[in-house]
Design a protein around this motif. Structure first.
Motif, PDB file in Angstrom:
ATOM      1  N   VAL A 183       4.814  -5.796  14.986  1.00  0.00           N
ATOM      2  CA  VAL A 183       5.581  -4.757  15.671  1.00  0.00           C
ATOM      3  C   VAL A 183       6.752  -4.323  14.791  1.00  0.00           C
ATOM      4  O   VAL A 183       7.005  -3.134  14.584  1.00  0.00           O
ATOM      5  CB  VAL A 183       6.107  -5.285  17.025  1.00  0.00           C
ATOM      6  N   TRP A 184       7.422  -5.300  14.233  1.00  0.00           N
ATOM      7  CA  TRP A 184       8.555  -5.045  13.341  1.00  0.00           C
ATOM      8  C   TRP A 184       8.100  -4.202  12.144  1.00  0.00           C
ATOM      9  O   TRP A 184       8.733  -3.226  11.766  1.00  0.00           O
ATOM     10  CB  TRP A 184       9.115  -6.397  12.902  1.00  0.00           C
ATOM     11  N   MET A 185       6.955  -4.580  11.556  1.00  0.00           N
ATOM     12  CA  MET A 185       6.468  -3.895  10.358  1.00  0.00           C
ATOM     13  C   MET A 185       6.074  -2.449  10.639  1.00  0.00           C
ATOM     14  O   MET A 185       6.146  -1.596   9.764  1.00  0.00           O
ATOM     15  CB  MET A 185       5.272  -4.643   9.768  1.00  0.00           C
ATOM     16  N   SER A 186       5.656  -2.175  11.898  1.00  0.00           N
ATOM     17  CA  SER A 186       5.167  -0.829  12.188  1.00  0.00           C
ATOM     18  C   SER A 186       6.301   0.196  12.168  1.00  0.00           C
ATOM     19  O   SER A 186       6.054   1.390  12.160  1.00  0.00           O
ATOM     20  CB  SER A 186       4.432  -0.795  13.529  1.00  0.00           C
ATOM     21  N   PHE A 187       7.550  -0.260  12.157  1.00  0.00           N
ATOM     22  CA  PHE A 187       8.672   0.672  12.064  1.00  0.00           C
ATOM     23  C   PHE A 187       9.143   0.852  10.618  1.00  0.00           C
ATOM     24  O   PHE A 187      10.193   1.398  10.359  1.00  0.00           O
ATOM     25  CB  PHE A 187       9.845   0.200  12.921  1.00  0.00           C
ATOM     26  N   HIS A 188       8.357   0.315   9.703  1.00  0.00           N
ATOM     27  CA  HIS A 188       8.743   0.382   8.300  1.00  0.00           C
ATOM     28  C   HIS A 188       7.696   1.090   7.471  1.00  0.00           C
ATOM     29  O   HIS A 188       6.542   1.171   7.850  1.00  0.00           O
ATOM     30  CB  HIS A 188       8.903  -1.040   7.719  1.00  0.00           C
ATOM     31  N   LYS A 189       8.144   1.561   6.321  1.00  0.00           N
ATOM     32  CA  LYS A 189       7.197   1.868   5.264  1.00  0.00           C
ATOM     33  C   LYS A 189       7.079   0.563   4.491  1.00  0.00           C
ATOM     34  O   LYS A 189       8.043   0.091   3.912  1.00  0.00           O
ATOM     35  CB  LYS A 189       7.760   2.987   4.374  1.00  0.00           C
ATOM     36  N   TRP A 190       5.921  -0.073   4.572  1.00  0.00           N
ATOM     37  CA  TRP A 190       5.813  -1.450   4.096  1.00  0.00           C
ATOM     38  C   TRP A 190       4.689  -1.556   3.066  1.00  0.00           C
ATOM     39  O   TRP A 190       3.553  -1.863   3.416  1.00  0.00           O
ATOM     40  CB  TRP A 190       5.523  -2.389   5.276  1.00  0.00           C
ATOM     41  N   PRO A 191       5.025  -1.301   1.789  1.00  0.00           N
ATOM     42  CA  PRO A 191       3.974  -1.358   0.768  1.00  0.00           C
ATOM     43  C   PRO A 191       3.575  -2.806   0.465  1.00  0.00           C
ATOM     44  O   PRO A 191       4.327  -3.730   0.790  1.00  0.00           O
ATOM     45  CB  PRO A 191       4.621  -0.700  -0.442  1.00  0.00           C
ATOM     46  N   PHE A 192       2.415  -2.967  -0.114  1.00  0.00           N
ATOM     47  CA  PHE A 192       1.918  -4.314  -0.418  1.00  0.00           C
ATOM     48  C   PHE A 192       2.875  -5.014  -1.371  1.00  0.00           C
ATOM     49  O   PHE A 192       3.201  -6.171  -1.190  1.00  0.00           O
ATOM     50  CB  PHE A 192       0.512  -4.216  -1.026  1.00  0.00           C
ATOM     51  N   ILE A 193       3.313  -4.272  -2.396  1.00  0.00           N
ATOM     52  CA  ILE A 193       4.292  -4.832  -3.328  1.00  0.00           C
ATOM     53  C   ILE A 193       5.507  -3.908  -3.292  1.00  0.00           C
ATOM     54  O   ILE A 193       5.359  -2.690  -3.306  1.00  0.00           O
ATOM     55  CB  ILE A 193       3.723  -4.885  -4.767  1.00  0.00           C
ATOM     56  N   GLY A 194       6.684  -4.498  -3.199  1.00  0.00           N
ATOM     57  CA  GLY A 194       7.889  -3.664  -3.196  1.00  0.00           C
ATOM     58  C   GLY A 194       8.677  -3.834  -1.912  1.00  0.00           C
ATOM     59  O   GLY A 194       8.264  -4.561  -1.005  1.00  0.00           O
ATOM     60  N   GLU A 195       9.818  -3.149  -1.841  1.00  0.00           N
ATOM     61  CA  GLU A 195      10.724  -3.331  -0.717  1.00  0.00           C
ATOM     62  C   GLU A 195      10.302  -2.483   0.485  1.00  0.00           C
ATOM     63  O   GLU A 195      10.035  -1.291   0.341  1.00  0.00           O
ATOM     64  CB  GLU A 195      12.139  -2.923  -1.143  1.00  0.00           C
ATOM     65  N   PRO A 196      10.280  -3.071   1.689  1.00  0.00           N
ATOM     66  CA  PRO A 196      10.029  -2.269   2.886  1.00  0.00           C
ATOM     67  C   PRO A 196      11.241  -1.393   3.211  1.00  0.00           C
ATOM     68  O   PRO A 196      12.373  -1.730   2.855  1.00  0.00           O
ATOM     69  CB  PRO A 196       9.810  -3.315   3.969  1.00  0.00           C
ATOM     70  N   GLU A 197      10.957  -0.287   3.857  1.00  0.00           N
ATOM     71  CA  GLU A 197      12.033   0.648   4.167  1.00  0.00           C
ATOM     72  C   GLU A 197      11.916   1.056   5.628  1.00  0.00           C
ATOM     73  O   GLU A 197      10.836   1.424   6.104  1.00  0.00           O
ATOM     74  CB  GLU A 197      11.860   1.867   3.250  1.00  0.00           C
ATOM     75  N   TRP A 198      13.019   0.982   6.364  1.00  0.00           N
ATOM     76  CA  TRP A 198      13.013   1.312   7.799  1.00  0.00           C
ATOM     77  C   TRP A 198      12.813   2.810   7.986  1.00  0.00           C
ATOM     78  O   TRP A 198      13.555   3.610   7.451  1.00  0.00           O
ATOM     79  CB  TRP A 198      14.330   0.866   8.432  1.00  0.00           C
ATOM     80  N   ILE A 199      11.779   3.208   8.748  1.00  0.00           N
ATOM     81  CA  ILE A 199      11.581   4.637   8.975  1.00  0.00           C
ATOM     82  C   ILE A 199      11.415   4.946  10.454  1.00  0.00           C
ATOM     83  O   ILE A 199      10.939   6.008  10.828  1.00  0.00           O
ATOM     84  CB  ILE A 199      10.350   5.170   8.203  1.00  0.00           C
ATOM     85  N   GLY A 200      11.776   4.008  11.313  1.00  0.00           N
ATOM     86  CA  GLY A 200      11.717   4.276  12.746  1.00  0.00           C
ATOM     87  C   GLY A 200      10.318   4.613  13.218  1.00  0.00           C
ATOM     88  O   GLY A 200       9.372   3.899  12.912  1.00  0.00           O
ATOM     89  N   LEU A 201      10.207   5.721  13.939  1.00  0.00           N
ATOM     90  CA  LEU A 201       8.920   6.048  14.552  1.00  0.00           C
ATOM     91  C   LEU A 201       8.038   6.929  13.660  1.00  0.00           C
ATOM     92  O   LEU A 201       7.006   7.424  14.105  1.00  0.00           O
ATOM     93  CB  LEU A 201       9.157   6.756  15.885  1.00  0.00           C
ATOM     94  N   GLN A 202       8.427   7.097  12.411  1.00  0.00           N
ATOM     95  CA  GLN A 202       7.701   8.014  11.542  1.00  0.00           C
ATOM     96  C   GLN A 202       6.202   7.704  11.457  1.00  0.00           C
ATOM     97  O   GLN A 202       5.364   8.602  11.510  1.00  0.00           O
ATOM     98  CB  GLN A 202       8.323   8.012  10.142  1.00  0.00           C
ATOM     99  N   ASN A 203       5.854   6.403  11.338  1.00  0.00           N
ATOM    100  CA  ASN A 203       4.434   6.019  11.261  1.00  0.00           C
ATOM    101  C   ASN A 203       3.660   6.540  12.464  1.00  0.00           C
ATOM    102  O   ASN A 203       2.558   7.051  12.335  1.00  0.00           O
ATOM    103  CB  ASN A 203       4.292   4.502  11.208  1.00  0.00           C
TER     104      ASN A 203
END
Lengths: 278, 323
Positions: free
Chosen positions: B61-81
């Motif tokens: 659930v937490w990850m679904s609010f992020h841009k979360w690439p396999f490698i690299g830093e996740p970035e918070w994007i709220g409901l964008q996904n």
């Protein structure tokens, strides 16, 4: 048993036999064809005909001698059995309490289980692989047993709970009136009554381990406890050309043990019920 | 005899012995020892479920609010996904296919019920052999069954195409797994063929637990075949049936190996059921935020589909506990 004395009238007979025949055909036509394909020499694989022109055991020899397929069958067997035993040790007591006792937080528990049933398992693969490497379970048999619980425990509890809940409620109370402890009432009274469903569940749990590809593929390597399903998958989609005859041999080798096991377990069911009716 | 009758009292004709008055009159609150038993028995289950499933779920659930690439830093994007997903045309294709694919459960139930009812009759010879045969599709890994059907349905050399052509049902070979019209039906049918014995085993176990004397009694009262099914059989297997339907809907939608092997989710998104879409985002595009977004929607869709059965199941259990 009383069953044999009952007069069966015509309608149920006709219905039963035709139902049975339809389902048997649906299962057996594809299987018959595959079983015969396993005995065809390689050049006959794509002739569409039922009987091989020349009967050949080449594919069997190749599967056993070259691929060592029986080793993987053995691995699958251990993976399935371990998973089933572990699952029942956890799920039977849990389901018993969940089906028959009142306790605080029961509703929360209900949703915990429902959610566990719905989880998209494919998303667990990467987190599990990372975790398993960290705690030393990667590429081990216990690691597989544990991973399979993700599938087994939620459904085992789900089915057992229904069964336990439907047993008459005064049974344990009677046992306890006669001096059993709560645990003894469970162990001596409820568990024997649940034997048929536990046997079936044990079998279904075994099949989860036997059939699984998702975790077996990700959590083991060629040196570790690879299971048969991974090997078959690799030979079905891996190479440039699929050796269909060898694949069909493997299919049969992987399909027959559970069927035999089930037929044997059936004897166990029948015994349970023979005791019950007279 | 007494033990047999005590198994399922209350339905349809109560032949259970009278309850011991003391036990029936007052349901004592659990005493301390029993409370210990309850928590001891629940503990392993709760531990397993929370550690293996709930923690990953909450993390998802937490990850679904992020841009979360396999490698690299996740970035918070709220409901964008979520916005991206609902705006995409392929998402609605996916939902449609998922609903079609879930129909597989109904086919599985029909086959399983027919087979289980037939094989619970006393007059059929060699029952345990037939029961074993019924199991065969489910006794081997679904990926293997998938491979078998790829062989049988091969457009150029497979058995099915050959017979359909020679009987004049089709005029030219059909590429079953890549044809936009057929592919989604084929994965549904192959899934039905593969998984129905799961229900068969559960239904048969439930049927076997019905005491024969109930049928005899019903017959004495002149109940015909249909009445006997309605009054004796159905009430006794309803719980098992609902439990099995719920599990099969959930598993059909969550397990991905077989449809993925058959079509890879194509052509286009025509056979990308939600679980395959999840896989495509997670492992093909490496976008874990989006993968979990789809995963959560999969849970939601599955939940909506099983809700009516869940309701029936709960009612059934409550009734059973009142008996």
């Amino acid at each position: 048993m009383a069953m044999h004395t009952r007069r069966a009238t015509l309608t149920p007979k006709v219905l039963s036999y035709s139902g049975l025949a339809v389902v048997l055909l649906i299962v057996l036509i594809p299987y018959g064809y595959i079983a015969l394909t396993a005995f065809k020499p390689a050049e006959e694989i794509f002739d569409v005909r039922w009987l091989p022109r020349v009967w050949s055991l080449d594919a069997w020899r190749y599967a056993i001698e070259f691929e060592q397929f029986h080793v993987y069958i053995y691995n699958s067997m251990i993976a399935g059995l371990g998973a089933a035993v572990l699952a029942l040790c956890v799920a039977v007591p849990g389901a018993y309490v969940f089906g028959r006792k009142q306790f605080r937080g029961k509703d929360v528990m209900f949703y915990i289980i429902v959610m566990a049933l719905l989880f998209p398992f494919v998303l667990l693969v990467v987190p599990f692989t990372i975790l398993w490497v960290k705690i030393g379970l990667y590429d081990t048999m216990p690691g597989l047993w544990l991973a399979y619980q993700v599938f087994i425990i939620p459904f085992a509890i789900w089915i057992l709970r229904a069964y336990f809940a439907e047993l008459p409620r005064f049974l344990e109370e009677c046992a306890m009136v006669y001096g059993c402890t709560a645990f003894k009432a469970f162990w001596r009274v409820m568990l024997p009554l649940a034997k048929p469903i536990i046997t079936s569940l044990m079998f279904l749990a075994f099949l989860v381990g036997w059939n699984d590809f998702l975790f077996s593929n990700m959590l083991t390597t060629g040196q570790g406890p690879r299971t048969a399903s991974v090997i078959i998958y690799v030979s079905a989609v891996g190479g440039e050309r699929v050796e269909w005859d060898v694949l069909m041999v493997m299919t049969l080798m992987a399909g027959i043990p559970p069927v035999l096991l089930y037929i044997l377990a059936q004897g166990q069911f029948l015994k349970t019920f023979a005791v019950r009716s007279y | 005899m007494a033990r047999q009758e005590a198994l399922h009292p209350g339905h349809p004709i109560d032949i259970s012995p009278a309850l011991p008055a003391a036990a029936a009159a007052s349901r004592p609150r659990p005493v301390a020892a029993e409370r210990w038993l309850i928590w001891l028995f629940l503990l392993p289950t709760v531990l397993f479920l929370v550690l293996l499933l709930w923690l990953p779920f909450l993390q998802g659930v937490w990850m679904s609010f992020h841009k979360w690439p396999f490698i690299g830093e996740p970035e918070w994007i709220g409901l964008q996904n979520y916005r991206d997903l609902f705006g995409a045309a392929y998402f609605w294709t996916t939902i449609r296919v998922t609903l079609l694919y879930s129909l597989s459960t109904a086919l599985q139930l029909a086959l399983a019920l027919a087979a289980a009812l037939a094989l619970n009759q006393s007059f059929i010879p060699l029952k345990s052999v037939w029961r074993g045969v019924m199991l065969m599709p489910y006794a081997m890994p679904p990926v293997v069954v998938g491979a078998i059907w790829m062989y049988l349905l091969d457009p150029d050399l497979g058995m099915v195409t050959h017979y359909l052509l020679s009987w004049g049902i089709i005029s030219k070979p059909i590429y079953w797994f890549s044809d936009p019209l057929w592919a989604k039906w084929i994965i549904m049918l192959v899934a039905s063929w593969t998984f129905w014995p799961f229900m068969f085993i559960i239904l048969l176990a439930a049927l076997q637990a019905i005491p024969e004397s109930y049928y005899e009694l019903a017959e004495v009262y002149g109940a015909n075949l249909w009445r006997r099914f309605r009054v004796v059989t159905l009430p006794h297997i309803r719980g098992a049936m609902l439990a099995a339907v719920i599990i099969r809907i959930a598993w059909n939608l969550a397990k991905i190996e077989q449809p993925f092997q058959l079509t890879g989710g194509g052509p286009g998104y025509e056979t990308s059921v939600l679980s395959i879409l999840t896989y495509r985002f997670a492992y093909l595009s490496g976008d874990f935020g989006m993968a979990f977004t789809v995963g959560l929607l999969l849970i939601l869709v599955t939940f909506v589909l099983i809700a009516p059965f869940l309701h029936g199941f709960q009612k059934q259990i409550k009734q059973a506990r009142r008996r």
